[in-house]
Scaffold this motif. Structure first.
Motif, PDB file in Angstrom:
ATOM      1  N   GLN A  12       0.834  -1.196   0.000  1.00 11.67           N
ATOM      2  CA  GLN A  12       0.000   0.000   0.000  1.00 11.67           C
ATOM      3  C   GLN A  12       0.873   1.252   0.000  1.00 11.67           C
ATOM      4  O   GLN A  12       2.018   1.232   0.478  1.00 11.67           O
ATOM      5  N   ALA A  13       0.332   2.326  -0.513  1.00 13.87           N
ATOM      6  CA  ALA A  13       1.038   3.600  -0.474  1.00 13.87           C
ATOM      7  C   ALA A  13       1.420   3.937   0.969  1.00 13.87           C
ATOM      8  O   ALA A  13       0.616   3.742   1.890  1.00 13.87           O
ATOM      9  N   SER A  82       8.042   4.825   2.498  1.00 18.61           N
ATOM     10  CA  SER A  82       7.091   5.855   2.063  1.00 18.61           C
ATOM     11  C   SER A  82       6.774   5.714   0.577  1.00 18.61           C
ATOM     12  O   SER A  82       6.802   6.689  -0.182  1.00 18.61           O
ATOM     13  N   LEU A  83       6.482   4.512   0.185  1.00 16.95           N
ATOM     14  CA  LEU A  83       6.245   4.240  -1.243  1.00 16.95           C
ATOM     15  C   LEU A  83       5.019   4.967  -1.757  1.00 16.95           C
ATOM     16  O   LEU A  83       4.012   5.122  -1.047  1.00 16.95           O
ATOM     17  N   LYS A  84       5.118   5.411  -3.000  1.00 17.97           N
ATOM     18  CA  LYS A  84       4.051   6.129  -3.672  1.00 17.97           C
ATOM     19  C   LYS A  84       3.597   5.324  -4.886  1.00 17.97           C
ATOM     20  O   LYS A  84       4.366   4.521  -5.434  1.00 17.97           O
ATOM     21  N   PRO A  85       2.379   5.538  -5.346  1.00 15.58           N
ATOM     22  CA  PRO A  85       1.925   4.828  -6.550  1.00 15.58           C
ATOM     23  C   PRO A  85       2.860   5.038  -7.743  1.00 15.58           C
ATOM     24  O   PRO A  85       3.026   4.118  -8.558  1.00 15.58           O
ATOM     25  N   GLU A  86       3.484   6.182  -7.830  1.00 13.45           N
ATOM     26  CA  GLU A  86       4.384   6.438  -8.957  1.00 13.45           C
ATOM     27  C   GLU A  86       5.704   5.682  -8.848  1.00 13.45           C
ATOM     28  O   GLU A  86       6.510   5.710  -9.788  1.00 13.45           O
ATOM     29  N   ASP A  87       5.952   5.012  -7.723  1.00 14.35           N
ATOM     30  CA  ASP A  87       7.132   4.166  -7.597  1.00 14.35           C
ATOM     31  C   ASP A  87       6.916   2.790  -8.211  1.00 14.35           C
ATOM     32  O   ASP A  87       7.864   2.004  -8.338  1.00 14.35           O
ATOM     33  N   VAL A 120       2.378  -0.610  -6.140  1.00 13.78           N
ATOM     34  CA  VAL A 120       1.975   0.228  -5.014  1.00 13.78           C
ATOM     35  C   VAL A 120       0.521   0.631  -5.206  1.00 13.78           C
ATOM     36  O   VAL A 120       0.184   1.309  -6.192  1.00 13.78           O
ATOM     37  N   SER A 121      -0.323   0.229  -4.279  1.00 15.13           N
ATOM     38  CA  SER A 121      -1.743   0.556  -4.372  1.00 15.13           C
ATOM     39  C   SER A 121      -2.027   1.844  -3.605  1.00 15.13           C
ATOM     40  O   SER A 121      -1.452   2.108  -2.557  1.00 15.13           O
ATOM     41  N   SER A 122      -2.930   2.618  -4.163  1.00 16.06           N
ATOM     42  CA  SER A 122      -3.261   3.912  -3.531  1.00 16.06           C
ATOM     43  C   SER A 122      -4.424   3.775  -2.554  1.00 16.06           C
ATOM     44  O   SER A 122      -5.073   2.747  -2.491  1.00 16.06           O
TER      45      SER A 122
END
Length: 122
Positions: A12-13, A82-87, A120-122
């Motif tokens: 998850q994000a 701190s993963l983001k969907p754009e990763d 990575v899911s938002s």
């Protein structure tokens, strides 16, 4: 040298993952190392690099402060926080014969792993 990336998955994000890159055939200490990623429809882009000694590292602006690259005698790692969907992308590890410093150019790397998927899911 043959490289094997692992550790990808679905997160998850805001979550974290730790990628690993193992080598066979030669010791990793002979190489400067890097991580790259490629999202669908996009070019492969630089993420992070670490020198042969491990004393120097360099990050893309997009991951600076969230990702950490490290290495030991047998593996290289990418701690992703701190993963983001754009990763989200396929992450590739790479090895280069450059003797000192770090490199962000794909052309500096001679060997590539097969990639590990990060979602990575938002």
């Amino acid at each position: 040298v043959q490289l094997q990336a692992s550790g990808g998955g679905l997160v998850q994000a805001g979550g974290s993952l730790r990628l690993s890159c193992a080598a066979s055939g030669r010791t990793l200490s002979d190489y400067g190392m890097g991580w790259f990623r490629q999202a669908p429809g996009k070019e492969r882009e630089f993420v992070a690099s670490i020198s042969r000694s491990g004393m120097n590292s360099y990050y893309a602006d997009s991951v600076k402060g969230r990702f950490g690259i490290s290495r030991d005698n047998s593996k290289m790692y990418l701690q992703m926080d701190s993963l983001k969907p754009e990763d989200a992308a396929v992450y590739y590890c790479a090895a280069g014969t450059f003797r000192v410093g770090v490199r962000s150019a794909k052309s500096a790397y001679d060997y590539w792993g097969q990639g590990t998927q990060v979602t990575v899911s938002s």
